[in-house]
Design an enzyme around this catalytic site. Structure first.
Site, PDB file in Angstrom:
ATOM      1  N   GLU B  51      67.958  26.022  26.111  1.00 15.29           N
ATOM      2  CA  GLU B  51      66.664  25.432  25.747  1.00 15.29           C
ATOM      3  C   GLU B  51      66.524  25.214  24.243  1.00 15.29           C
ATOM      4  O   GLU B  51      65.833  24.296  23.806  1.00 15.29           O
ATOM      5  CB  GLU B  51      65.512  26.313  26.243  1.00 15.29           C
ATOM      6  CG  GLU B  51      65.308  26.283  27.750  1.00 15.29           C
ATOM      7  CD  GLU B  51      66.134  27.331  28.485  1.00 15.29           C
ATOM      8  OE1 GLU B  51      67.062  27.911  27.871  1.00 15.29           O
ATOM      9  OE2 GLU B  51      65.851  27.577  29.678  1.00 15.29           O
ATOM     10  N   PHE B 113      57.592  37.711  37.847  1.00 17.37           N
ATOM     11  CA  PHE B 113      58.963  37.331  37.514  1.00 17.37           C
ATOM     12  C   PHE B 113      58.961  36.145  36.552  1.00 17.37           C
ATOM     13  O   PHE B 113      58.283  35.155  36.790  1.00 17.37           O
ATOM     14  CB  PHE B 113      59.736  36.983  38.798  1.00 17.37           C
ATOM     15  CG  PHE B 113      61.118  36.471  38.519  1.00 17.37           C
ATOM     16  CD1 PHE B 113      62.082  37.307  37.957  1.00 17.37           C
ATOM     17  CD2 PHE B 113      61.460  35.157  38.786  1.00 17.37           C
ATOM     18  CE1 PHE B 113      63.362  36.838  37.683  1.00 17.37           C
ATOM     19  CE2 PHE B 113      62.740  34.677  38.509  1.00 17.37           C
ATOM     20  CZ  PHE B 113      63.688  35.516  37.960  1.00 17.37           C
ATOM     21  N   GLN B 114      59.719  36.266  35.492  1.00 17.15           N
ATOM     22  CA  GLN B 114      59.808  35.254  34.430  1.00 17.15           C
ATOM     23  C   GLN B 114      58.447  34.916  33.826  1.00 17.15           C
ATOM     24  O   GLN B 114      58.209  33.785  33.414  1.00 17.15           O
ATOM     25  CB  GLN B 114      60.514  33.987  34.940  1.00 17.15           C
ATOM     26  CG  GLN B 114      61.997  34.228  35.236  1.00 17.15           C
ATOM     27  CD  GLN B 114      62.801  32.964  35.381  1.00 17.15           C
ATOM     28  OE1 GLN B 114      62.316  31.945  35.840  1.00 17.15           O
ATOM     29  NE2 GLN B 114      64.080  33.031  35.015  1.00 17.15           N
ATOM     30  N   LYS B 163      52.854  26.895  37.594  1.00 17.33           N
ATOM     31  CA  LYS B 163      53.605  26.155  38.615  1.00 17.33           C
ATOM     32  C   LYS B 163      52.683  25.431  39.600  1.00 17.33           C
ATOM     33  O   LYS B 163      52.898  24.265  39.950  1.00 17.33           O
ATOM     34  CB  LYS B 163      54.509  27.136  39.357  1.00 17.33           C
ATOM     35  CG  LYS B 163      55.436  26.491  40.356  1.00 17.33           C
ATOM     36  CD  LYS B 163      56.400  27.529  40.930  1.00 17.33           C
ATOM     37  CE  LYS B 163      57.440  26.845  41.819  1.00 17.33           C
ATOM     38  NZ  LYS B 163      58.441  27.801  42.318  1.00 17.33           N
ATOM     39  N   MET B 473      77.919  30.575   3.020  1.00 23.54           N
ATOM     40  CA  MET B 473      76.823  30.921   2.110  1.00 23.54           C
ATOM     41  C   MET B 473      76.683  32.449   2.015  1.00 23.54           C
ATOM     42  O   MET B 473      76.332  32.977   0.962  1.00 23.54           O
ATOM     43  CB  MET B 473      75.522  30.268   2.580  1.00 23.54           C
ATOM     44  CG  MET B 473      74.452  30.185   1.510  1.00 23.54           C
ATOM     45  SD  MET B 473      74.983  29.308   0.017  1.00 23.54           S
ATOM     46  CE  MET B 473      74.219  27.711   0.245  1.00 23.54           C
TER      47      MET B 473
END
Lengths: 173, 567
Positions: B51, B113-114, B163, B473
């Site tokens: 993502e 969940f999630q 959802k 760096m």
């Protein structure tokens, strides 16, 4: 110095969270924050007191103004305004001290809102100084509990708070 | 008309001219993906492989197109994986709409969940966000989301949708115009004429003025105005990192970039100027160096669309809150033609005496030399997307940008792993231009899984890994400020060529100068994505440099070790 900032916000869930998050993220110092419905439906009014110098207060106002749900914002510190705070103090009050406490309460125009065996609850309203001094006066009797609302403020006269004007200090040329 | 929440969202994307979205499905946003199935003729969904890549790609798409970038993720881990990309878009004011799935309404707040407090996580790194509790709100919210993202000081927004709200069917009769009482970005876009006159007066009183051009020039499409103003007022132009490609670098008034790795002569010019005209920039610490010693003799005219930027870091003499394009135009109209030849000559003299962008003649492959070759081989016509660190700075310094809006980089957040997914977004926005992703071997390994994306969709991005087998760096700072105690600076790298081949992408390696030229030329000719493993000197440092906590006047040109190595 103390700055008193009046903020009108849309009455959405999470607005307080956004304001608090901004103060946390930018490390500004809230002295008090009071919030409730305003006269306009869907708009809540907050009075926020911050400890900040001039530039910092200007940043606080500008950053708050960027929040989408902030409808208007004014630093009223330099404007003529009234401000009030309310405190409830539960004071230990054995019978023999009760009259004495009530006399002091009277000086501060404090209301007795509850009397129980051994204690009373006093309600006092005023500016921050008055509440501070009231608290100090009754402290020797034994404060069992104290709660303060934080300051609410309103600009005097017919004028609404003058909206924040985004002009910087300093000569132009 | 009855529409589901998901359909309303997709209708909104179509209505706003979005044609490509970057995302990753998951349980909570499956209904949105199911709706996408029926929108494939109108919306091109690019399945990223993480993502974070979706957020970076949306960011690149937005910067390169001037439109809003869109990314999609599911609840919980989907949202938390977006965070770095969205935080970057927030720091760099990039208009991105993040659509995130959320657990169904009846599970909200139950640690389902999630489930993550997705709007809570995103709150401090978005311009605004919404948790949409009813599909009826979606037409308004989507309209507000695009409006807020792409007006005023732009920025990312998030629309979090449970959802079952995707599935909810409601009466839909079009998108209402956004009406947000506390948000009026049109206000103040035109400059106040008295302030323009005040600015002109300050300009008249200056003998050593500098224009500092920032990201705002791109967003305001103020390229012509900047050029006309600089020429009429005869004022040298110096850019911030995000200002790179806002002013043609071959112009006689261009002196390149200021700041921590800015040109020595540019830093000196800012330090000694008696006036800074700051256009769409925010005086970041990487620009100013030690703030107390920043341009101490200069008056400051600061133009920005965001009132909170005026006076935030430096005290301003004239602050103008307005859109740059009309403001610069008004300023140009206001002033007479000016001549600052002695001052311009002075900076030219500094440049002659201290040519910051000169590259030493060496046998060994210097990274900055590689960047210069990319510049030559592409005739300077490539769009450059950079990561963060040494390669970023060399790409900003040694590729010369004459074309507008052709340099993209994670500036404010400085997120490693940005360049590769962002370059995919850039290519989708500008399919007819060459896109070169210039990235270190460290940064590439943060988001390399999107090699699968460029193969799947044949995204023609040229990936140039400036490979010094180090976090360069980190090594540079440990050399200079930690007495060469190298801790976690060396990288044991995979075989990048084989890696490319495993993904079905041509991989080319070069470790000598002649091979570099050959490989770059070959890569340019191959249609479609190519990965180049360009092995360069391990110890080369980025110079000039303003050490952290120093002022621009203390810019160092190089170090003795470096000198000795090539004496």
């Amino acid at each position: 110095m103390r700055h008193v900032i009046i903020v009108d916000v849309e009455d959405h869930p999470g607005v307080l969270n956004r304001i608090a998050s901004l103060f946390r993220k930018r490390a500004y110092n809230i002295e008090s924050l009071a919030v409730g419905h305003s006269h306009r439906p869907g708009i809540s009014r907050m009075t926020i007191v911050v400890a900040a110098d001039h530039n910092e207060a200007l940043q606080v106002v500008k950053q708050l103004d960027k929040l989408i749900e902030v409808v208007s914002i004014t630093d009223v510190t330099e404007q003529r305004h009234v401000s009030r705070e309310m405190a409830l103090a539960k004071v230990a009050a054995p019978e023999m001290k009760r009259t004495e406490i009530l006399q002091l309460a009277n000086v501060y125009r404090a209301q007795v809102v509850d009397v129980s065996p051994g204690s009373i609850i006093l309600e006092v309203t005023g500016d921050e100084d008055k509440i501070d001094s009231f608290v100090e006066i009754i402290r020797p009797y034994g404060i069992l509990e104290l709660t303060r609302t934080g300051e609410v403020a309103m600009v005097r006269g017919r004028a609404m708070p003058t909206p924040h004007v985004l002009v910087e200090e300093g000569p132009a040329a | 008309m009855k529409r589901t929440g998901a359909e309303i969202i997709l209708d909104s994307l179509v209505a706003h001219g979005v044609h490509s979205v970057f995302g990753y499905p998951g349980g909570a946003c499956l209904p949105l993906y199911d709706a996408l199935y029926h929108y494939q003729d109108r919306l091109n969904h690019i399945l990223v492989r993480h993502e974070q890549g979706a957020a970076f790609a949306a960011d690149g798409y937005a910067r390169a197109s001037g439109d809003v970038g869109v990314c999609i993720a599911t609840s919980g881990p989907g949202v938390t994986n977006l965070v770095t990309g969205i935080a970057g878009a927030h720091m760099d004011s990039v208009p991105v709409v993040a659509l995130t799935g959320q657990v169904p309404r009846n599970l909200l707040g139950t640690d389902g969940f999630q489930e993550t407090d997705a709007t809570g996580v995103m709150l401090p790194i978005t311009k605004h966000n919404w948790l949409v509790m009813n599909a009826e709100e979606l037409p308004r919210v989507m309209e507000e989301a695009f409006h807020i993202a792409n007006t005023g000081r732009k920025g990312p927004v998030q629309v979090d949708v449970p959802k079952d709200v995707f599935l909810e069917e409601v009466e839909f009769d079009g998108f209402p115009p956004p009406r947000i009482p506390g948000y009026n970005p049109d206000e103040g876009t035109q400059p106040d004429p008295t302030q323009v006159r005040a600015a002109a007066e300050v300009i008249y009183g200056s003998e050593k003025p500098i224009i500092l051009a920032g990201h705002g020039i791109h967003y305001s499409d103020a390229y012509d105005e900047l050029l006309a103003f600089a020429e009429k007022a005869n004022i040298p132009v110096i850019t911030t990192l995000h200002g790179v490609s806002s002013f043609p670098e071959s112009h006689e008034l261009s002196f390149g970039m200021v700041g921590m790795h800015g040109n020595l002569y540019a830093n000196w010019a800012v330090d000694r100027a008696d006036l800074l005209i700051a256009l769409g920039m925010r005086f970041d610490d990487r620009v100013t160096g030690r703030l107390e010693d920043f341009a101490t003799n200069a008056r400051i005219i600061h133009v920005d669309i965001d009132p909170a930027e005026i006076g935030k870091n430096v005290a301003t003499d004239v602050g103008i809150v307005a859109d740059l394009k009309p403001t610069i135009r008004a300023l140009t109209d206001e002033i007479e033609r000016l001549d600052h030849t002695p001052w311009v000559k002075q900076i030219c003299q500094w440049r002659e005496d201290h040519p910051s962008l000169a590259i030493r003649e060496t046998e060994i492959v210097l990274p900055q030399w590689v960047i210069r070759q990319i510049y030559h081989i592409t005739n300077g016509e490539a769009i450059v997307v950079t990561d963060v660190g040494q390669a970023q700075m060399w790409a900003a310094q040694h590729f010369w940008y004459d074309r507008r809006n052709t340099f993209f980089s994670s500036g404010g957040l400085g997120a490693m792993g940005y360049a590769f997914p962002a370059s995919i977004g850039v290519k989708y926005a500008r399919p007819n231009e060459q896109v070169w992703c210039i990235i270190g071997d460290g940064g590439f390994q943060m988001t390399l899984q999107d090699l699968a994306v460029v193969r799947e969709h044949d995204v023609d991005v040229k990936i140039a890994i400036i490979n010094n087998n180090h976090l360069g760096m980190i090594r540079q700072w440990q050399t200079l400020f930690y007495e060469s105690r190298f801790m976690s600076a060396k990288l044991e790298n995979p075989d990048f060529v084989k890696l490319a081949e495993a993904y079905g992408i041509p991989g080319l390696r070069a470790s000598t100068k002649s091979d570099v030229v050959k490989v770059l030329k070959e890569a340019e000719k191959i249609p479609g994505p190519v990965l180049m493993d360009l092995v360069v000197d391990e110890v080369e440092k980025v110079y000039p440099m303003v050490p952290a906590g120093s002022s621009l006047a203390e810019t160092i040109e190089g170090d003795e070790v470096e000198e000795a190595r090539y004496a």
